[in-house]
Motif scaffolding. Sequence first.
Motif, PDB file in Angstrom:
ATOM      1  N   ARG A 163       5.791  -6.388   1.738  1.00 47.45           N
ATOM      2  CA  ARG A 163       4.889  -7.457   2.157  1.00 47.45           C
ATOM      3  C   ARG A 163       3.441  -7.059   1.871  1.00 47.45           C
ATOM      4  O   ARG A 163       3.013  -5.950   2.163  1.00 47.45           O
ATOM      5  N   VAL A 164       2.716  -7.985   1.296  1.00 42.54           N
ATOM      6  CA  VAL A 164       1.286  -7.823   1.075  1.00 42.54           C
ATOM      7  C   VAL A 164       0.572  -8.676   2.103  1.00 42.54           C
ATOM      8  O   VAL A 164       0.846  -9.882   2.214  1.00 42.54           O
ATOM      9  N   THR A 165      -0.322  -8.080   2.879  1.00 45.80           N
ATOM     10  CA  THR A 165      -1.066  -8.823   3.892  1.00 45.80           C
ATOM     11  C   THR A 165      -2.548  -8.486   3.772  1.00 45.80           C
ATOM     12  O   THR A 165      -2.909  -7.445   3.210  1.00 45.80           O
ATOM     13  N   PRO A 166      -3.414  -9.355   4.268  1.00 48.22           N
ATOM     14  CA  PRO A 166      -4.853  -9.065   4.208  1.00 48.22           C
ATOM     15  C   PRO A 166      -5.179  -7.723   4.837  1.00 48.22           C
ATOM     16  O   PRO A 166      -4.770  -7.427   5.962  1.00 48.22           O
ATOM     17  N   GLY A 167      -5.843  -6.887   4.084  1.00 50.19           N
ATOM     18  CA  GLY A 167      -6.182  -5.550   4.562  1.00 50.19           C
ATOM     19  C   GLY A 167      -5.123  -4.510   4.271  1.00 50.19           C
ATOM     20  O   GLY A 167      -5.349  -3.316   4.477  1.00 50.19           O
ATOM     21  N   LYS A 168      -3.963  -4.936   3.788  1.00 46.32           N
ATOM     22  CA  LYS A 168      -2.893  -4.005   3.435  1.00 46.32           C
ATOM     23  C   LYS A 168      -2.484  -4.277   1.988  1.00 46.32           C
ATOM     24  O   LYS A 168      -1.585  -5.058   1.711  1.00 46.32           O
ATOM     25  N   ILE A 170      -0.888  -3.444  -1.661  1.00 49.08           N
ATOM     26  CA  ILE A 170       0.281  -2.719  -2.155  1.00 49.08           C
ATOM     27  C   ILE A 170       0.004  -2.305  -3.595  1.00 49.08           C
ATOM     28  O   ILE A 170      -0.390  -3.132  -4.428  1.00 49.08           O
ATOM     29  N   ILE A 171       0.209  -1.025  -3.887  1.00 46.45           N
ATOM     30  CA  ILE A 171      -0.015  -0.482  -5.228  1.00 46.45           C
ATOM     31  C   ILE A 171       1.326  -0.054  -5.800  1.00 46.45           C
ATOM     32  O   ILE A 171       2.112   0.631  -5.131  1.00 46.45           O
ATOM     33  N   THR A 172       1.604  -0.472  -7.036  1.00 51.35           N
ATOM     34  CA  THR A 172       2.909  -0.186  -7.630  1.00 51.35           C
ATOM     35  C   THR A 172       2.759   0.337  -9.050  1.00 51.35           C
ATOM     36  O   THR A 172       1.733   0.150  -9.698  1.00 51.35           O
ATOM     37  N   ASP A 173       3.829   0.958  -9.528  1.00 49.95           N
ATOM     38  CA  ASP A 173       3.953   1.346 -10.925  1.00 49.95           C
ATOM     39  C   ASP A 173       4.397   0.103 -11.706  1.00 49.95           C
ATOM     40  O   ASP A 173       5.412  -0.510 -11.360  1.00 49.95           O
ATOM     41  N   PRO A 174       3.686  -0.308 -12.744  1.00 45.95           N
ATOM     42  CA  PRO A 174       4.092  -1.493 -13.505  1.00 45.95           C
ATOM     43  C   PRO A 174       5.527  -1.420 -14.016  1.00 45.95           C
ATOM     44  O   PRO A 174       6.214  -2.438 -14.090  1.00 45.95           O
ATOM     45  N   ASN A 175       5.988  -0.214 -14.353  1.00 49.60           N
ATOM     46  CA  ASN A 175       7.339  -0.063 -14.886  1.00 49.60           C
ATOM     47  C   ASN A 175       8.433  -0.233 -13.834  1.00 49.60           C
ATOM     48  O   ASN A 175       9.609  -0.353 -14.174  1.00 49.60           O
ATOM     49  N   ALA A 176       8.045  -0.228 -12.555  1.00 51.21           N
ATOM     50  CA  ALA A 176       9.011  -0.405 -11.473  1.00 51.21           C
ATOM     51  C   ALA A 176       8.800  -1.726 -10.741  1.00 51.21           C
ATOM     52  O   ALA A 176       9.480  -1.997  -9.761  1.00 51.21           O
ATOM     53  N   THR A 177       7.889  -2.547 -11.222  1.00 51.53           N
ATOM     54  CA  THR A 177       7.553  -3.811 -10.563  1.00 51.53           C
ATOM     55  C   THR A 177       8.353  -4.944 -11.191  1.00 51.53           C
ATOM     56  O   THR A 177       8.271  -5.183 -12.391  1.00 51.53           O
ATOM     57  N   GLU A 204      -4.274   8.515 -18.364  1.00 57.13           N
ATOM     58  CA  GLU A 204      -4.250   8.155 -16.960  1.00 57.13           C
ATOM     59  C   GLU A 204      -3.055   7.264 -16.642  1.00 57.13           C
ATOM     60  O   GLU A 204      -2.572   6.513 -17.484  1.00 57.13           O
ATOM     61  N   SER A 205      -2.602   7.336 -15.404  1.00 54.49           N
ATOM     62  CA  SER A 205      -1.522   6.478 -14.944  1.00 54.49           C
ATOM     63  C   SER A 205      -2.075   5.077 -14.683  1.00 54.49           C
ATOM     64  O   SER A 205      -3.140   4.918 -14.103  1.00 54.49           O
ATOM     65  N   ILE A 206      -1.338   4.060 -15.134  1.00 53.60           N
ATOM     66  CA  ILE A 206      -1.724   2.679 -14.896  1.00 53.60           C
ATOM     67  C   ILE A 206      -1.011   2.187 -13.643  1.00 53.60           C
ATOM     68  O   ILE A 206       0.191   2.398 -13.483  1.00 53.60           O
ATOM     69  N   GLN A 207      -1.763   1.544 -12.748  1.00 59.12           N
ATOM     70  CA  GLN A 207      -1.181   1.038 -11.515  1.00 59.12           C
ATOM     71  C   GLN A 207      -1.516  -0.433 -11.337  1.00 59.12           C
ATOM     72  O   GLN A 207      -2.532  -0.928 -11.834  1.00 59.12           O
ATOM     73  N   MET A 208      -0.635  -1.146 -10.626  1.00 60.58           N
ATOM     74  CA  MET A 208      -0.877  -2.537 -10.239  1.00 60.58           C
ATOM     75  C   MET A 208      -1.252  -2.556  -8.769  1.00 60.58           C
ATOM     76  O   MET A 208      -0.608  -1.893  -7.950  1.00 60.58           O
ATOM     77  N   GLU A 209      -2.283  -3.326  -8.422  1.00 61.48           N
ATOM     78  CA  GLU A 209      -2.702  -3.439  -7.025  1.00 61.48           C
ATOM     79  C   GLU A 209      -2.651  -4.904  -6.601  1.00 61.48           C
ATOM     80  O   GLU A 209      -3.269  -5.769  -7.222  1.00 61.48           O
ATOM     81  N   PHE A 210      -1.892  -5.168  -5.536  1.00 64.09           N
ATOM     82  CA  PHE A 210      -1.725  -6.518  -5.018  1.00 64.09           C
ATOM     83  C   PHE A 210      -2.483  -6.644  -3.700  1.00 64.09           C
ATOM     84  O   PHE A 210      -2.334  -5.808  -2.805  1.00 64.09           O
ATOM     85  N   SER A 211      -3.279  -7.688  -3.582  1.00 62.20           N
ATOM     86  CA  SER A 211      -4.027  -7.937  -2.352  1.00 62.20           C
ATOM     87  C   SER A 211      -3.887  -9.413  -1.993  1.00 62.20           C
ATOM     88  O   SER A 211      -3.669 -10.260  -2.851  1.00 62.20           O
ATOM     89  N   ASP A 213      -1.980 -12.297   0.582  1.00 65.79           N
ATOM     90  CA  ASP A 213      -0.862 -12.580   1.478  1.00 65.79           C
ATOM     91  C   ASP A 213       0.336 -13.003   0.626  1.00 65.79           C
ATOM     92  O   ASP A 213       0.325 -14.070   0.017  1.00 65.79           O
ATOM     93  N   GLY A 214       1.346 -12.160   0.578  1.00 66.68           N
ATOM     94  CA  GLY A 214       2.514 -12.464  -0.253  1.00 66.68           C
ATOM     95  C   GLY A 214       3.490 -11.308  -0.249  1.00 66.68           C
ATOM     96  O   GLY A 214       3.635 -10.595   0.747  1.00 66.68           O
ATOM     97  N   PHE A 215       4.149 -11.101  -1.372  1.00 63.75           N
ATOM     98  CA  PHE A 215       5.151 -10.040  -1.464  1.00 63.75           C
ATOM     99  C   PHE A 215       5.198  -9.521  -2.892  1.00 63.75           C
ATOM    100  O   PHE A 215       4.760 -10.184  -3.841  1.00 63.75           O
ATOM    101  N   VAL A 216       5.759  -8.330  -3.040  1.00 62.54           N
ATOM    102  CA  VAL A 216       6.008  -7.754  -4.361  1.00 62.54           C
ATOM    103  C   VAL A 216       7.368  -7.053  -4.318  1.00 62.54           C
ATOM    104  O   VAL A 216       7.701  -6.384  -3.334  1.00 62.54           O
ATOM    105  N   VAL A 217       8.165  -7.246  -5.371  1.00 57.03           N
ATOM    106  CA  VAL A 217       9.510  -6.670  -5.448  1.00 57.03           C
ATOM    107  C   VAL A 217       9.473  -5.488  -6.412  1.00 57.03           C
ATOM    108  O   VAL A 217       9.009  -5.612  -7.548  1.00 57.03           O
ATOM    109  N   ILE A 218       9.961  -4.344  -5.950  1.00 60.68           N
ATOM    110  CA  ILE A 218      10.020  -3.155  -6.790  1.00 60.68           C
ATOM    111  C   ILE A 218      11.461  -2.667  -6.884  1.00 60.68           C
ATOM    112  O   ILE A 218      12.322  -3.068  -6.091  1.00 60.68           O
ATOM    113  N   GLN A 219      11.712  -1.822  -7.879  1.00 60.01           N
ATOM    114  CA  GLN A 219      13.047  -1.253  -8.077  1.00 60.01           C
ATOM    115  C   GLN A 219      12.921   0.272  -8.173  1.00 60.01           C
ATOM    116  O   GLN A 219      11.879   0.791  -8.575  1.00 60.01           O
TER     117      GLN A 219
END
Length: 231
Positions: A163-168, A170-177, A204-211, A213-219
């Motif tokens: 879950r992505v919420t205001p102030g929280k 979520i940072i993910t690896d693009p290859n696992a998103t 450098e490692s590339i990261q995705m940052e979600f901010s 209110d919503g969700f992100v699915v990872i594997q």
Amino acid sequence: MSDKSLASFIARTANQDRGEGLFELENERMLEVNLNGSVWTKMGSMVGYHGQVKFTREGILSQGIGNLLKKAVSGEGARLTRAEGQGVVYLADEGKKVVIVELQNEAIVVNGNDILAFEEHIKYDIKMMKKVAAMMSGGLFNVRLEGSGLIAFTTHYDPVTLRVTPGKNIITDPNATVAWSGNLEPAFRKDVSLKTFVGRGSGESIQMEFSGDGFVVIQPYEEVYMQHTAG
């Protein structure tokens, strides 16, 4: 002693119609489409069918000039095939697990390599993430799906939804998103403290940052799909 006869094998592995409608899981790694009309499927995902079914590769201009340009750089994973007619179609993708979701006037963004099938009336748009293309020797593309109806996507092993919420954030690896809610727009950043020396070259490692209110699915798997270039 277990029965190893051919008849026993056929009985154990025979397909089953569970009466669950258009999309149903034949097993956790195979989607059964009970077709009476048409659906979009990932190109190359059909592993078997019966009935009067016609398969047509998406016309390169069917979505307009904008998507024509996106397809030129998006690689194989975003290409679609229309399955139409009456019959049963079986879809699978490299043995990955299949997830069925019913959208109810909602939007979701799915990694272009993980989309498996969706109802034809669902609006879709292939998006190229240019910032990633600039950072790496390829690019990350995804499919935004919006409307009401069934979609199916795949994951390596069991997915986890954060879950992505205001102030929280979520940072993910693009290859696992795998997917995220349609109202979120991920930002991309480099992390100079996480070097990728093995398998993908130094840098450098590339990261995705979600901010928001919503969700992100990872594997629990890093799927290296950022391999296609525009050239």
